[in-house]
Structure formats: structure tokens, C-alpha cells
Design an enzyme around this catalytic site. Structure first.
Site, PDB file in Angstrom:
ATOM      1  N   LEU A   1       6.876   5.739   4.629  1.00 21.44           N
ATOM      2  CA  LEU A   1       7.330   5.167   5.905  1.00 21.44           C
ATOM      3  C   LEU A   1       8.666   4.455   5.792  1.00 21.44           C
ATOM      4  O   LEU A   1       9.459   4.448   6.732  1.00 21.44           O
ATOM      5  CB  LEU A   1       6.257   4.232   6.472  1.00 21.44           C
ATOM      6  CG  LEU A   1       5.106   4.957   7.166  1.00 21.44           C
ATOM      7  CD1 LEU A   1       3.975   3.991   7.504  1.00 21.44           C
ATOM      8  CD2 LEU A   1       5.589   5.660   8.435  1.00 21.44           C
TER       9      LEU A   1
ATOM     10  N   ALA B   1       0.843  -1.194   0.000  1.00 23.00           N
ATOM     11  CA  ALA B   1       0.000   0.000   0.000  1.00 23.00           C
ATOM     12  C   ALA B   1       0.879   1.246   0.000  1.00 23.00           C
ATOM     13  O   ALA B   1       2.076   1.184   0.284  1.00 23.00           O
ATOM     14  CB  ALA B   1      -0.947  -0.006   1.198  1.00 23.00           C
ATOM     15  N   PHE B   2       0.266   2.391  -0.305  1.00 23.82           N
ATOM     16  CA  PHE B   2       1.060   3.596  -0.538  1.00 23.82           C
ATOM     17  C   PHE B   2       1.844   4.055   0.687  1.00 23.82           C
ATOM     18  O   PHE B   2       2.834   4.762   0.574  1.00 23.82           O
ATOM     19  CB  PHE B   2       0.169   4.732  -1.065  1.00 23.82           C
ATOM     20  CG  PHE B   2      -0.568   5.502  -0.010  1.00 23.82           C
ATOM     21  CD1 PHE B   2       0.046   6.565   0.645  1.00 23.82           C
ATOM     22  CD2 PHE B   2      -1.873   5.188   0.331  1.00 23.82           C
ATOM     23  CE1 PHE B   2      -0.625   7.295   1.619  1.00 23.82           C
ATOM     24  CE2 PHE B   2      -2.550   5.899   1.303  1.00 23.82           C
ATOM     25  CZ  PHE B   2      -1.920   6.954   1.950  1.00 23.82           C
ATOM     26  N   LYS B   3       1.397   3.662   1.878  1.00 22.14           N
ATOM     27  CA  LYS B   3       2.058   4.169   3.083  1.00 22.14           C
ATOM     28  C   LYS B   3       3.519   3.746   3.150  1.00 22.14           C
ATOM     29  O   LYS B   3       4.333   4.413   3.775  1.00 22.14           O
ATOM     30  CB  LYS B   3       1.288   3.735   4.320  1.00 22.14           C
ATOM     31  CG  LYS B   3      -0.090   4.384   4.379  1.00 22.14           C
ATOM     32  CD  LYS B   3      -0.859   4.024   5.628  1.00 22.14           C
ATOM     33  CE  LYS B   3      -2.191   4.741   5.680  1.00 22.14           C
ATOM     34  NZ  LYS B   3      -3.193   4.206   4.710  1.00 22.14           N
ATOM     35  N   ASP B   4       3.855   2.637   2.476  1.00 26.39           N
ATOM     36  CA  ASP B   4       5.256   2.200   2.456  1.00 26.39           C
ATOM     37  C   ASP B   4       6.180   3.252   1.845  1.00 26.39           C
ATOM     38  O   ASP B   4       7.331   3.366   2.243  1.00 26.39           O
ATOM     39  CB  ASP B   4       5.405   0.930   1.602  1.00 26.39           C
ATOM     40  CG  ASP B   4       4.802  -0.299   2.272  1.00 26.39           C
ATOM     41  OD1 ASP B   4       4.839  -0.384   3.507  1.00 26.39           O
ATOM     42  OD2 ASP B   4       4.306  -1.177   1.533  1.00 26.39           O
TER      43      ASP B   4
END
Ligand SMILES: *Cc1c(COP(=O)(O)O)cnc(C)c1O
Length: 469
Positions: A121, A115-118
Site C-alpha cells: 500500500l 503489518a504486511f499490507k504496508d
């Protein structure tokens, strides 16, 4: 050099390293730069054909003072994250793929948790570790998760030498893939707590620990959430890289973004303020449509959270919106603080017609029902042969509803891999998407987690006994 102030009143400006580890400002506001740096046209032109890491450096160097992280170190950390670590499953990191004459998908799901949060993060983990090493300090990051954020944060911190991470998830209430993404990570600094209760119980426990000042200080608690400025700016990078690939800065580009906490789409707005020619920012919300209602009416009003098939957007309070509001209120900190306390007390506020007009200048917003989400996944598969996840479908639905100039590129953000939400995808298309090979191992690996009662003292005792601050 960029320094940072709170949205609730400027106070003493802070350095990047300070706000990186501080999270929220002490007055309850969010950190924003004193002023947003501008990247000139020539520099944006030079982004065309550059690697993602190079573009990331060109954007981030504007925000990180030499005293926080020297430029050569910043560059090395960025290169390590996006080129050397091997955690992204695509060499472009965030590739574009064309699905229509002037429509592209921005594939943000090639990171370790799909998902895009990677994207942000993974970099943050390295920034944290560097800054803590310099200070000779350790931190304990804690967070509650109903799915996506927890696993992305764990993957970002699993190799950090100076960070312990404690993630609370509701026992038996997250999907198997989501649970395994967290619990199959076998690192001494990663601690999964399966709380016998709901997500709200988990969140209440985290809040209570932050409210306990002696405990917070003793354990050096830090938060894992989407209000960290470093996350925002690391997300602005892919707006630059996509626009540069599609003819920017000469051709303005529109972006459609499925939104919950207003983090991802706000990063696009920041890119536009920094000089990236952006035609429109199109917001997609699921039936938790507080943002769409705000853009329609000028009133922000909380209602009950309703569960949907795009659960990462089942949010009523979009925390990053405060940053945007601060700007469109021309940084009238006092009035903003008043609005925010009214919001906390009454669950609602209204902005003036001028402020509302400014809000609508770049943004349009569209809601998407559960049926339309399914319908969009099905139509995308039938017309392009591509499977998209339900969050991506909410964004694409908004993209198609917004009237975009056909001669301008429209980029719809694909925020999660379809295999992360296999039930919804199968319901829409009859096809059950497979996990990419590089992550499929989680389905057979051993799991590491500790079941605990939803009881503050038990959770605190666990943390005292397991983290090494
Ligand atoms: C977190 C998340 C969102 C919402 O992003 P915000 O930055 O909170 O607006 C949308 N889709 C997916 C797949 C997510 O994980």
C-alpha cells in the site's frame, strides 16, 4: 506490454493506469494480466544481493506499460517508497531471520502500521497520486475496516495530493492500538468515521455508497481493498527477494502464508508462474477454514464467520481466489462466471476433479485452532526466544504440519508485529510486547475522528462536506 482483462470475460483489454484506479471490473470480475510475463533465470540470479527497491523494479516493470507510468518515473516512485521515505523501520524493508536449520521468518511488519499490507500500500499511494496528477483528477477512496486495512490505507494516502480517504470503523469495537493507528494521523485529506454500529454496518454503508451511481460518480469513489492487481504484484516482490536471498533460482523455496482473502498467498503463486522456483505454497487458515476445506474436498462452501485471535483472517469469502480459479479453469471465463453466480446465490460451488487436482499441485492447506495458535506462539518463544503475532503463528503451524524437504528452505511469512496483538501474545507467553519506538507516539497523540450514526444519509452528507473532488 502487459494489458489487463476481467476474470468474467475478456472484454476490451485495459492499461495498468486504468485498472489501478478502477478496482473491480464492471462485470463484477477481477482484473488479471492478458498473460503473465516470465522473468528468466538469469534475471532471477541477478536479484541476489540487490536492494528490495531494485528487485521491486525488476518485477513491476513487467506489469506497468510506458504509457501508464514511464520506467524512470516508476523507478523513482519505487526508490522513494522503499529507500527515501523512511517509513520502513528496516533498511532491508522485508528482512529474513532464521528460526531453525531450514526455516526462516519473512518479517513483513516493518512498515508504519506494523503489518504486511504496508509493503504494497505504501507504493500504491504514490502510484495513485502520480496517475491522478497526470489526468488532472482527484479521487475519494472509501473503505470499511475492522482493523488492519484501514490504518495501512490511511498511512499510504496521508501525503497524497490528489486523494481523499474516508475510513469507516465500528465505534468502540476496534482495539486501541488499531484505532489510534488510524485516528492520530492529522492530515486534511484523511477522514475517520466512527460508525455507531458493527463492522457489518460499516461494510453495508460502503456498499450502498458504491451502488449509488450518481453519488459514486460525483465523489469519484474508489475502493480500498485487496482486489487491486497492483497490490498483488507489489506483494509478489518479497517472494522474489526472499528466494533470491536463500539460493534461488537454483534451490526451490517453500512459503507458508496465513491467509484470509487469498491475496498474499496468491501473490506467491503469481511469482511461481513468473518463473520463480517454488516448491510448495502452504496455506494456514484459522477456524474460518473455507480455503482449507476447499483444498481438501474441492467444494467451496460459506459458513458463519467466527471471531478468532487472528482477526485479520476472520473472512468467509476469499475474494482473490477468483483469480486463481480463473487460471486453473484454463481461463474458461463463461464457466467461471457461472460458478461465481452460483456461489453468490447458494453460498457454495464445487470444481471438477481435474481442476481440484490442479489446485492441489502447488498448494497445501492446514487449519489451526485457537489453542494451537496459542500453543504455536508459546513454542516459538520457548524454542527461539522470539515473539510472533497470532497470524504468523497460524502460518508457522501450517509450515510445520506440511511435509517439506529438509534440504530446502522454508519461509514462513510473519505478517504482523507481535505488539499489534499484545493480549494474545501475553496470553501465550506471559510477555506483553512493546510497540517499536518509532510508532509508540500514537499512544499519546491527539485523535481525529467523527462519530456518526449507522445511517446512509448522514455518512453521505459528511463525505459531501469534507472531501474536495
Ligand atoms: C490482512 C492480513 C492477513 C490476511 O491476508 P490475505 O491477503 O487477506 O490473505 C493475515 N495476517 C495479517 C496480519 C493481516 O493483516
Amino acid at each position: 506490454m502487459t494489458r489487463y482483462i476481467s476474470t468474467r470475460g475478456p472484454g476490451e483489454p485495459k492499461d495498468f493506469a486504468q485498472i489501478l484506479t478502477a478496482g473491480m471490473a464492471p462485470d463484477g470480475g477481477l482484473y488479471i494480466p492478458e498473460s503473465l510475463p516470465v522473468i528468466d533465470r538469469v534475471k532471477i540470479e541477478r536479484m541476489t544481493g540487490q536492494s528490495f527497491a531494485e528487485i521491486a523494479f525488476m518485477v513491476l516493470e513487467q506489469f506497468v506499460s510506458k504509457d501508464s507510468i514511464p520506467p524512470n518515473v516508476l523507478r523513482a516512485l519505487i526508490t522513494h517508497t522503499y529507500e527515501e521515505s523512511g517509513v520502513f523501520g528496516h533498511s532491508c524493508v522485508v528482512p529474513l531471520s532464521q528460526i531453525g536449520p531450514s526455516t526462516w521468518l519473512m518479517e513483513l511488519y516493518h512498515g508504519p502500521t506494523l503489518a504486511f499490507k504496508d509493503v504494497a500500500l505504501q507504493l500504491l499511494g504514490h502510484l495513485f497520486d502520480y496517475v491522478l496528477e497526470q489526468r488532472g483528477e482527484r479521487m475519494t477512496l472509501i473503505g470499511a475496516t475492522s482493523g488492519d486495512t484501514g490504518s495501512a490505507a490511511i498511512e499510504a494516502c496521508r501525503n497524497c495530493a490528489h486523494v481523499d480517504i474516508v475510513i469507516l470503523h465500528p465505534h468502540g469495537r476496534v482495539s486501541e492500538v488499531q484505532r489510534r493507528q488510524m485516528t492520530t494521523v492529522d492530515s486534511p485529506n484523511v477522514h475517520n468515521l466512527a460508525v455507531k454500529g458493527t463492522f457489518d454496518d460499516c461494510q453495508a454503508l460502503v456498499k450502498a455508497m458504491f451502488a449509488d451511481a450518481p453519488f459514486r460518480y460525483a465523489m469519484r469513489l474508489g475502493a480500498v481493498n485487496s482486489i487491486n492487481w497492483a497490490r498483488i504484484i507489489a506483494q509478489s516482490v518479497y517472494y522474489f527477494s526472499s528466494a533470491a536471498a536463500l539460493g534461488g533460482p537454483d534451490r526451490p523455496v517453500s512459503f507458508a502464508v496465513p491467509t484470509g482473502n487469498f491475496g498474499n498467498v496468491y501473490a506467491g503463486w503469481v511469482a511461481a508462474q513468473m518463473g520463480l522456483p517454488v516448491e510448495q505454497l502452504i496455506i494456514g487458515s484459522n477456524r474460518n477454514d473455507i480455503l482449507t476445506r476447499f483444498f481438501e474436498t474441492g467444494e467451496m462452501r460459506v459458513s458463519q464467520v467466527q471471531p478468532t485471535i487472528s482477526p485479520s483472517m476472520d473472512i468467509q469469502i476469499s475474494s482473490n481466489f477468483e483469480r486463481f480459479l480463473c487460471e486453473i479453469m484454463n481461463r474458461d471465463f463463461k464457466s467461471l462466471a457461472k460458478l461465481m453466480s452460483a456461489f453468490k446465490a447458494n453460498g457454495a460451488f464445487r470444481v471438477s476433479p481435474e481442476v481440484h487436482k490442479r489446485a492441489r499441485a502447488t498448494f497445501s492447506a492446514h487449519r489451526c485452532s485457537e489453542e494451537d495458535t496459542i500453543g504455536m506462539m508459546r513454542a516459538c518463544y520457548e524454542e527461539t526466544g522470539r515473539l510472533i503475532d497470532p497470524h504468523t503463528a497460524v502460518g508457522l503451524h501450517a509450515a510445520l504440519k506440511a511435509a517439506n524437504r529438509p534440504d530446502l528452505p522454508l519461509v514462513s511469512l510473519a505478517c504482523a508485529h507481535p505488539a499489534k496483538f499484545p493480549d494474545a501474545v501475553e496470553k501465550a507467553t506471559g510477555i506483553r510486547p512493546e510497540l517499536p519506538e518509532r510508532v509508540a507516539g500514537i499512544m499519546t497523540k491527539d485523535e481525529h475522528f467523527t462519530p456518526v450514526d449507522a445511517d446512509l444519509d448522514s455518512v453521505k452528507e459528511f463525505i459531501r462536506n469534507h472531501v474536495s473532488v
